[in-house]
Scaffold this motif. Structure first.
Motif, PDB file in Angstrom:
ATOM      1  N   GLY A   8       0.827  -1.267  -0.108  1.00 38.36           N
ATOM      2  CA  GLY A   8       0.084   0.068  -0.082  1.00 38.36           C
ATOM      3  C   GLY A   8       0.810   1.212   0.066  1.00 38.36           C
ATOM      4  O   GLY A   8       0.237   2.421  -0.295  1.00 38.36           O
ATOM      5  N   SER A   9       2.298   1.128   0.347  1.00 38.36           N
ATOM      6  CA  SER A   9       2.802   2.443   0.228  1.00 38.36           C
ATOM      7  C   SER A   9       3.584   2.942  -1.027  1.00 38.36           C
ATOM      8  O   SER A   9       3.909   1.828  -1.828  1.00 38.36           O
ATOM      9  N   PRO A  10       3.416   4.133  -1.028  1.00 36.75           N
ATOM     10  CA  PRO A  10       4.222   4.419  -2.345  1.00 36.75           C
ATOM     11  C   PRO A  10       5.631   4.600  -2.151  1.00 36.75           C
ATOM     12  O   PRO A  10       6.480   4.725  -3.185  1.00 36.75           O
ATOM     13  N   ASN A  15       8.942   1.135   5.102  1.00 35.78           N
ATOM     14  CA  ASN A  15       8.832   0.092   6.301  1.00 35.78           C
ATOM     15  C   ASN A  15       7.870  -1.207   5.770  1.00 35.78           C
ATOM     16  O   ASN A  15       8.186  -2.477   6.192  1.00 35.78           O
ATOM     17  N   SER A  16       6.508  -0.800   5.348  1.00 37.83           N
ATOM     18  CA  SER A  16       5.842  -1.885   5.148  1.00 37.83           C
ATOM     19  C   SER A  16       6.219  -2.738   3.956  1.00 37.83           C
ATOM     20  O   SER A  16       6.140  -3.990   3.997  1.00 37.83           O
ATOM     21  N   ASP A  17       6.843  -2.191   2.938  1.00 37.73           N
ATOM     22  CA  ASP A  17       7.569  -3.091   1.969  1.00 37.73           C
ATOM     23  C   ASP A  17       8.481  -4.108   2.444  1.00 37.73           C
ATOM     24  O   ASP A  17       8.582  -5.102   2.007  1.00 37.73           O
ATOM     25  N   GLY A 163       5.400   3.161  16.197  1.00 34.35           N
ATOM     26  CA  GLY A 163       6.596   3.746  16.393  1.00 34.35           C
ATOM     27  C   GLY A 163       7.912   3.701  15.388  1.00 34.35           C
ATOM     28  O   GLY A 163       9.012   3.924  15.643  1.00 34.35           O
ATOM     29  N   ILE A 164       7.531   3.311  14.063  1.00 32.29           N
ATOM     30  CA  ILE A 164       8.400   3.263  13.099  1.00 32.29           C
ATOM     31  C   ILE A 164       8.013   4.387  11.807  1.00 32.29           C
ATOM     32  O   ILE A 164       6.821   4.318  11.244  1.00 32.29           O
ATOM     33  N   ASP A 165       8.919   5.203  11.692  1.00 29.20           N
ATOM     34  CA  ASP A 165       8.689   6.411  10.822  1.00 29.20           C
ATOM     35  C   ASP A 165       9.699   6.601   9.649  1.00 29.20           C
ATOM     36  O   ASP A 165       9.212   6.762   8.607  1.00 29.20           O
ATOM     37  N   GLU A 166      10.856   6.695   9.897  1.00 29.55           N
ATOM     38  CA  GLU A 166      12.001   6.852   8.853  1.00 29.55           C
ATOM     39  C   GLU A 166      11.805   5.885   7.486  1.00 29.55           C
ATOM     40  O   GLU A 166      11.807   4.686   8.310  1.00 29.55           O
TER      41      GLU A 166
HETATM   42  C1  LIG Z   1       0.719  11.477   4.242  1.00 29.40           C
HETATM   43  C2  LIG Z   1       1.069  10.728   5.274  1.00 29.40           C
HETATM   44  C3  LIG Z   1       0.225  10.553   6.491  1.00 29.40           C
HETATM   45  C4  LIG Z   1       0.546   9.938   7.790  1.00 29.40           C
HETATM   46  N1  LIG Z   1      -0.292   9.562   8.883  1.00 29.40           N
HETATM   47  C5  LIG Z   1       0.052   9.050   9.897  1.00 29.40           C
HETATM   48  C6  LIG Z   1      -0.956   8.982  10.961  1.00 29.40           C
HETATM   49  O1  LIG Z   1      -1.751   9.277  10.834  1.00 29.40           O
HETATM   50  N2  LIG Z   1      -0.349   8.085  12.121  1.00 29.40           N
HETATM   51  C7  LIG Z   1       0.922   7.594  12.136  1.00 29.40           C
HETATM   52  O2  LIG Z   1       1.276   7.089  13.211  1.00 29.40           O
HETATM   53  N3  LIG Z   1       1.844   7.864  10.957  1.00 29.40           N
HETATM   54  C8  LIG Z   1       1.395   8.593  10.083  1.00 29.40           C
HETATM   55  N4  LIG Z   1       2.290   8.690   9.101  1.00 29.40           N
HETATM   56  C9  LIG Z   1       3.774   7.865   8.997  1.00 29.40           C
HETATM   57  C10 LIG Z   1       3.949   6.697   8.484  1.00 29.40           C
HETATM   58  O3  LIG Z   1       2.794   5.780   8.824  1.00 29.40           O
HETATM   59  C11 LIG Z   1       5.126   6.155   8.773  1.00 29.40           C
HETATM   60  O4  LIG Z   1       6.280   7.021   8.195  1.00 29.40           O
HETATM   61  C12 LIG Z   1       5.245   4.588   8.134  1.00 29.40           C
HETATM   62  O5  LIG Z   1       6.641   4.073   8.694  1.00 29.40           O
HETATM   63  C13 LIG Z   1       5.552   4.643   6.762  1.00 29.40           C
HETATM   64  O6  LIG Z   1       5.584   3.313   6.111  1.00 29.40           O
HETATM   65  P1  LIG Z   1       6.320   3.235   4.814  1.00 29.40           P
HETATM   66  O7  LIG Z   1       7.601   3.198   4.781  1.00 29.40           O
HETATM   67  O8  LIG Z   1       5.897   1.798   4.338  1.00 29.40           O
HETATM   68  O9  LIG Z   1       5.632   4.011   3.875  1.00 29.40           O
HETATM   69  C14 LIG Z   1       1.937   9.429   7.868  1.00 29.40           C
HETATM   70  C15 LIG Z   1       2.844   9.498   6.695  1.00 29.40           C
HETATM   71  C16 LIG Z   1       2.442  10.003   5.652  1.00 29.40           C
HETATM   72  C17 LIG Z   1       3.387  10.425   4.480  1.00 29.40           C
END
Ligand SMILES: Cc1cc2nc3c(=O)[nH]c(=O)nc-3n(C[C@H](O)[C@H](O)[C@H](O)COP(=O)(O)O)c2cc1C
Length: 191
Positions: A8-10, A15-17, A163-166
């Motif tokens: 689902g991630s662009p 992280n999800s990838d 708690g995973i963001d970067e």
């Molecule tokens: C547009 C956008 C909206 C987001 N909204 C939330 C949110 O509501 N709650 C949260 O905990 N993280 C939010 N995030 C953070 C992402 O869930 C987080 O960075 C995650 O690790 C991204 O996963 P990915 O690397 O698979 O894309 C958001 C990120 C983006 C870009």
């Protein structure tokens, strides 16, 4: 088994990838057929609520979703891996789910359930969020549960990572990667 996954991630290799990669590693070892549908790499329209499917269960829009409908009918296992965006699913993945309204019609209005093969139909939902907050995964789970029910997938497991963001940060959490791998093994087990 035929397995379809919806990353689902662009963010490729986000992280999800990376969690999905671990899940698929376990599945590949067992020689199953895996097809990936990445909404952000596909060419499809959102649902336009034209209501044309309401009597036939067939979507009249001819785009990349046509192949997805066929795959959904034939698959045995379904994986959705996604970040949380604004407490919900990213727009691309949500648009793909919305386009499955025709399958909802088929099941609930036309009373034609997808029967599934000898292995039954099971799902796995993998979710990642930056925040550690109560109910952070609730909306995503409700949406995916409604989606899976509509395509006759009655059961799914959930793996949540908070708690995973970067980008790629999940790599520093070998325990979570291991959980993803185990979830993959469980998904293709015959129970
Ligand atoms: C547009 C956008 C909206 C987001 N909204 C939330 C949110 O509501 N709650 C949260 O905990 N993280 C939010 N995030 C953070 C992402 O869930 C987080 O960075 C995650 O690790 C991204 O996963 P990915 O690397 O698979 O894309 C958001 C990120 C983006 C870009």
């Amino acid at each position: 088994m035929k397995i379809i996954a919806f990353p689902g991630s662009p963010r490729i290799n986000g992280n999800s990838d990376l969690l999905l990669t671990e899940t698929l590693k376990a599945i590949k070892e067992e020689g199953h057929i895996i097809t990936l549908y990445r909404p952000y790499k596909m060419n499809f329209s959102p649902c336009i609520s034209c209501n044309c499917c309401s009597k036939t269960g067939i979507c009249v829009i001819n785009d990349d979703m046509t192949e997805v409908y066929n795959s959904i009918r034939e698959a045995d296992r379904f994986i959705i891996s996604s970040p949380v965006y604004f407490f919900s699913l990213p727009a691309g993945l949500k648009a793909l789910i919305d386009r499955c309204q025709c399958l909802w019609v088929e099941k609930y209005l036309l009373k034609k359930k997808i029967q599934g093969g000898p292995y039954g139909r099971k799902g796995l939902l993998i979710l990642v969020s930056a925040l550690k907050k109560e109910n952070i995964f609730k909306c995503c789970d409700l949406t995916v549960t409604a989606f899976l029910n509509s395509i006759s997938v009655p059961k799914h497991n959930i793996l949540t990572c908070e708690g995973i963001d970067e980008k790629g940060e999940i790599i520093n959490h070998p325990d979570l990667l291991k959980d993803a791998c185990e979830a993959g093994k469980k998904l293709v087990s015959y129970q």
